[in-house]
Structures are given as C-alpha cells and as structure tokens.
Motif scaffolding. Sequence first.
Motif, PDB file in Angstrom:
ATOM      1  N   PRO A 267      12.524  20.733 -24.582  1.00 29.75           N
ATOM      2  CA  PRO A 267      11.519  21.605 -23.948  1.00 29.75           C
ATOM      3  C   PRO A 267      12.001  22.109 -22.592  1.00 29.75           C
ATOM      4  CG  PRO A 267      10.524  19.566 -24.756  1.00 29.75           C
ATOM      5  CD  PRO A 267      12.001  19.383 -24.840  1.00 29.75           C
ATOM      6  N   LEU A 268      11.556  23.304 -22.236  1.00 28.68           N
ATOM      7  CA  LEU A 268      11.965  23.882 -20.962  1.00 28.68           C
ATOM      8  C   LEU A 268      11.593  22.977 -19.789  1.00 28.68           C
ATOM      9  CD1 LEU A 268      13.352  26.541 -20.099  1.00 28.68           C
ATOM     10  CD2 LEU A 268      11.071  27.416 -19.551  1.00 28.68           C
ATOM     11  N   ALA A 269      10.418  22.347 -19.865  1.00 32.18           N
ATOM     12  CA  ALA A 269       9.963  21.489 -18.778  1.00 32.18           C
ATOM     13  C   ALA A 269      10.817  20.241 -18.617  1.00 32.18           C
ATOM     14  CB  ALA A 269       8.508  21.090 -19.013  1.00 32.18           C
ATOM     15  N   ASP A 270      11.618  19.919 -19.640  1.00 24.29           N
ATOM     16  CA  ASP A 270      12.445  18.708 -19.599  1.00 24.29           C
ATOM     17  C   ASP A 270      13.876  19.009 -19.172  1.00 24.29           C
ATOM     18  OD1 ASP A 270      12.953  15.970 -19.953  1.00 24.29           O
ATOM     19  OD2 ASP A 270      13.601  16.258 -22.019  1.00 24.29           O
ATOM     20  N   ILE A 271      14.175  20.270 -18.899  1.00 21.68           N
ATOM     21  CA  ILE A 271      15.552  20.661 -18.568  1.00 21.68           C
ATOM     22  C   ILE A 271      15.754  20.649 -17.056  1.00 21.68           C
ATOM     23  CG2 ILE A 271      17.261  22.499 -18.673  1.00 21.68           C
ATOM     24  CD1 ILE A 271      16.023  23.383 -21.311  1.00 21.68           C
ATOM     25  N   ALA A 272      16.716  19.838 -16.603  1.00 17.28           N
ATOM     26  CA  ALA A 272      17.078  19.828 -15.189  1.00 17.28           C
ATOM     27  C   ALA A 272      18.120  20.903 -14.900  1.00 17.28           C
ATOM     28  CB  ALA A 272      17.613  18.459 -14.784  1.00 17.28           C
ATOM     29  N   SER A 273      19.072  21.098 -15.831  1.00 13.97           N
ATOM     30  CA  SER A 273      20.090  22.132 -15.664  1.00 13.97           C
ATOM     31  C   SER A 273      20.755  22.402 -17.002  1.00 13.97           C
ATOM     32  CB  SER A 273      21.148  21.698 -14.633  1.00 13.97           C
ATOM     33  OG  SER A 273      21.880  20.581 -15.111  1.00 13.97           O
ATOM     34  N   ALA A 274      21.418  23.550 -17.095  1.00 17.84           N
ATOM     35  CA  ALA A 274      22.164  23.922 -18.297  1.00 17.84           C
ATOM     36  C   ALA A 274      23.495  24.511 -17.876  1.00 17.84           C
ATOM     37  CB  ALA A 274      21.380  24.918 -19.139  1.00 17.84           C
ATOM     38  N   LEU A 332      18.946  29.840 -20.161  1.00 17.49           N
ATOM     39  CA  LEU A 332      18.152  28.626 -19.934  1.00 17.49           C
ATOM     40  C   LEU A 332      17.928  28.383 -18.448  1.00 17.49           C
ATOM     41  CD1 LEU A 332      19.600  26.066 -22.528  1.00 17.49           C
ATOM     42  CD2 LEU A 332      17.206  26.812 -22.353  1.00 17.49           C
ATOM     43  N   GLU A 333      18.979  28.565 -17.640  1.00 17.49           N
ATOM     44  CA  GLU A 333      18.832  28.395 -16.191  1.00 17.49           C
ATOM     45  C   GLU A 333      17.821  29.378 -15.625  1.00 17.49           C
ATOM     46  OE1 GLU A 333      20.062  26.484 -13.531  1.00 17.49           O
ATOM     47  OE2 GLU A 333      20.525  25.084 -15.141  1.00 17.49           O
ATOM     48  N   ALA A 334      17.862  30.625 -16.115  1.00 15.68           N
ATOM     49  CA  ALA A 334      16.913  31.635 -15.644  1.00 15.68           C
ATOM     50  C   ALA A 334      15.481  31.270 -16.016  1.00 15.68           C
ATOM     51  CB  ALA A 334      17.290  32.996 -16.220  1.00 15.68           C
ATOM     52  N   LEU A 335      15.295  30.778 -17.227  1.00 17.49           N
ATOM     53  CA  LEU A 335      13.950  30.408 -17.675  1.00 17.49           C
ATOM     54  C   LEU A 335      13.433  29.206 -16.899  1.00 17.49           C
ATOM     55  CD1 LEU A 335      14.496  30.892 -21.507  1.00 17.49           C
ATOM     56  CD2 LEU A 335      12.946  32.231 -20.059  1.00 17.49           C
ATOM     57  N   VAL A 336      14.308  28.237 -16.633  1.00 19.94           N
ATOM     58  CA  VAL A 336      13.910  27.072 -15.833  1.00 19.94           C
ATOM     59  C   VAL A 336      13.528  27.508 -14.420  1.00 19.94           C
ATOM     60  CG1 VAL A 336      14.755  24.953 -14.755  1.00 19.94           C
ATOM     61  CG2 VAL A 336      15.258  25.392 -17.156  1.00 19.94           C
ATOM     62  N   ARG A 338      12.477  30.483 -13.461  1.00 27.62           N
ATOM     63  CA  ARG A 338      11.232  31.257 -13.496  1.00 27.62           C
ATOM     64  C   ARG A 338      10.029  30.329 -13.652  1.00 27.62           C
ATOM     65  NH1 ARG A 338      10.369  35.969 -17.927  1.00 27.62           N
ATOM     66  NH2 ARG A 338      10.030  34.174 -19.307  1.00 27.62           N
ATOM     67  N   ALA A 339      10.172  29.319 -14.517  1.00 28.25           N
ATOM     68  CA  ALA A 339       9.065  28.389 -14.710  1.00 28.25           C
ATOM     69  C   ALA A 339       8.764  27.624 -13.419  1.00 28.25           C
ATOM     70  CB  ALA A 339       9.398  27.405 -15.829  1.00 28.25           C
ATOM     71  N   ALA A 340       9.822  27.266 -12.662  1.00 28.20           N
ATOM     72  CA  ALA A 340       9.622  26.550 -11.393  1.00 28.20           C
ATOM     73  C   ALA A 340       8.917  27.440 -10.379  1.00 28.20           C
ATOM     74  CB  ALA A 340      10.964  26.077 -10.851  1.00 28.20           C
ATOM     75  N   ALA A 341       9.237  28.745 -10.385  1.00 25.28           N
ATOM     76  CA  ALA A 341       8.614  29.671  -9.439  1.00 25.28           C
ATOM     77  C   ALA A 341       7.127  29.880  -9.750  1.00 25.28           C
ATOM     78  CB  ALA A 341       9.344  31.012  -9.485  1.00 25.28           C
ATOM     79  N   ARG A 342       6.759  29.756 -11.005  1.00 23.85           N
ATOM     80  CA  ARG A 342       5.364  29.944 -11.396  1.00 23.85           C
ATOM     81  C   ARG A 342       4.495  28.726 -11.076  1.00 23.85           C
ATOM     82  NH1 ARG A 342       6.138  32.528 -17.472  1.00 23.85           N
ATOM     83  NH2 ARG A 342       6.617  34.681 -16.809  1.00 23.85           N
ATOM     84  N   SER A 343       5.126  27.537 -11.023  1.00 23.14           N
ATOM     85  CA  SER A 343       4.341  26.311 -10.831  1.00 23.14           C
ATOM     86  C   SER A 343       3.988  26.083  -9.375  1.00 23.14           C
ATOM     87  CB  SER A 343       5.126  25.103 -11.378  1.00 23.14           C
ATOM     88  OG  SER A 343       6.357  24.975 -10.709  1.00 23.14           O
TER      89      SER A 343
END
Length: 343
Positions: A267-274, A332-336, A338-343
């Motif tokens: 899951p995206l929320a479980d990814i620290a880095s790619a 994947l890095e971009a999606l991670v 973006r998700a961090a910026a939204r939270s």
Amino acid sequence: MTTAHPADPAVRPDLAVRRFVLVAVWLPVALVAIGAAVQLVLLPQMPPTIAVHWNATGEADRFAPAWIQPLMTVAFGLGLPLLLALTSLAALRRGDRGSTYRLLGATAAALSALVAVGFTWTFAMQAGSAETAGAATVWAALIAAFAAAGVVGMAAWFAQPRQEAPDAAPRPATPLPIGANERVLWIRSTSMVPGAAIAIVAAVLAIGAAAAVAWVTGADPILVAFLGGLAALLLVFAATTLAFRVRVDSAGLHVTSVLGIPRFHVPLADIASAARVEVAPVAEFGGWGLRLGTERRFGVVLRAGEAIEVVRRNGRRFVVTVDDAETGAALLEALVERAAARS
C-alpha cells in the motif's frame, strides 16, 4: 589520527573480490585437481566396474565403469562452485558488498571439498578389489567428506574480509512531476529469464516421467506418490511464477502472477521510499522466483538486472525485477510525496 585496518574494504576496495576469487574459484580448482589426480593414479588398480552409489544402509547398490569417477569429480566438484562464483563476481566488481557474497564464497569452497574428498575416498577404498560387490560401506567416506567441507568452508569464510553493504537502503528515485489531482498509472509485464524457465519446465517433465515409469513398472506406491506429488508441486510453481504484471497507481505497488495468484500489494501508506536497483539473482537471493534475501528483503526475482525496490515503513524491503524500473520507482516516490502533502 585514526589508522584504518588494512583489510578495511574502504582502504583495499579490491580485497573482497580477490579473496572471493581465491576461495570460490582457485581453491575449488586446486581441491578437485588433487582429487582427480589421485584417482587417475589409482585407475590402473581399479576393477572395470566400481560402486558409485550406496543405499540408506551404506551398501553399494549402483555401479559404473571406473573411468567415470574422475570425470564426475571434475563435473560436480567444479560445476556448482563455479556457477556460484561467476554469478557473484559481476556484482562484487561493481562494488556490491554484503555477507551473502562471503557466504557464497565459503559455500563454493565447501562444496568442492565435499565432492573431492567424498569421490576420491570412495574411489580409493575400492582400489585393488577383484570384485565390485566387495566394496566397503560408505560411512567413513561420508564422515570424512562432510568434515572436510566443514573445515574448508569455515576457513574460506574467515579468509574473506568482512563485507558490509555500503548502503543498507537504496537511494530513493527522483519523483516524477505529477499534478495534485492527476490520475496516473504505470503497468509493465515481467517474465522469468528463458534459461531458468526452461530448467523449471524440464524438471517438471523429468519428474513427471519418472513418476509415470515408476507407476508402470510397479514401484513402491509411496515412491510413486512422492514423485507424482513433487511433479504437481513443481507444475504449480512453474505456472504461477513464470510471469507477473507489475502495476503502480494511487493505491501503491501491485505485483500479480498472470494466473492471478500469487499476488503482492504494498500500500502507498506503507511505502517509506522506492528506488531502481540492480539485482544479481543468485548472489543476492540464491536463485530465481519468489525469494528471501538478506537485510529483510523479499523478491519476485525473475531475471538479473533492473528492479523496483520498495522500503516499507517497518524496514522490510520488497523487490521486483522489471523493465523501466526507474519510471515505476519515480512514480511511486511522486505518489508518496503527494500523499504526504495532502495529510
């Protein structure tokens, strides 16, 4: 002032490679050459046919011409050790380090010692025998072979410098530029390297044929069931691991067999880095397929070369070999991000 240890890989960057070649290539060559030479010297004293296999009670049950034994010593004593060495050297020379390479070097040396001592001992104990049936039991040879393998393997391990991986975690990929609400998708297919795929299919066919022959000839039902079950297991393994689809989307990384199972999802929320990494299957994972590696790695390793490596937030790492891994990791890095910026 600090004085570096002379065996420090940072001071002697080629030391690990040279010691690995010494224990994984030259030591096996020397051990097998000595064993084969002893057998050739004894060959005139051998009966035409010798015992080459012993049953569970230690009694000879298979026989072959005496001249075959030196050839088999070379084939088995150098085959797998040199395979381990040659598949590891490229990664070592490009700077990869880690305990896996040190273990593979020690394993190559131990295997050559096991074969050289075991084959030479069983050959020598039959020298001067008038009849093959009188060959001695094999227990002393087995004990000597495994003892030699243990001693040589330990010596080969300590002969190599300690190999610390320079980077435990790969450097994250540079994120792709994506919009705040942009929908993105990256899909690729990946399949097992032809050589490994052919070997798996050949193994399935060979064991299936053995099961059929055992059944037709009225062999022990337990043996027939074992061979049949093994063939079925290998068939399932082949069907489910020869090809996968790799997908990156807003939900994370998905890796699914073309048959639907097995499937893996990070899951995206479980990814620290790619990151994009280079993978050497034998050296890093011990082979091809679904593999466990060192440093908490699990991989869908179908070939050598580029791969996406995801580091989970708990430190575990998931690897999948696939073309255009740089783009998949960057997305994947971009999606991670973006998700961090939204939270």
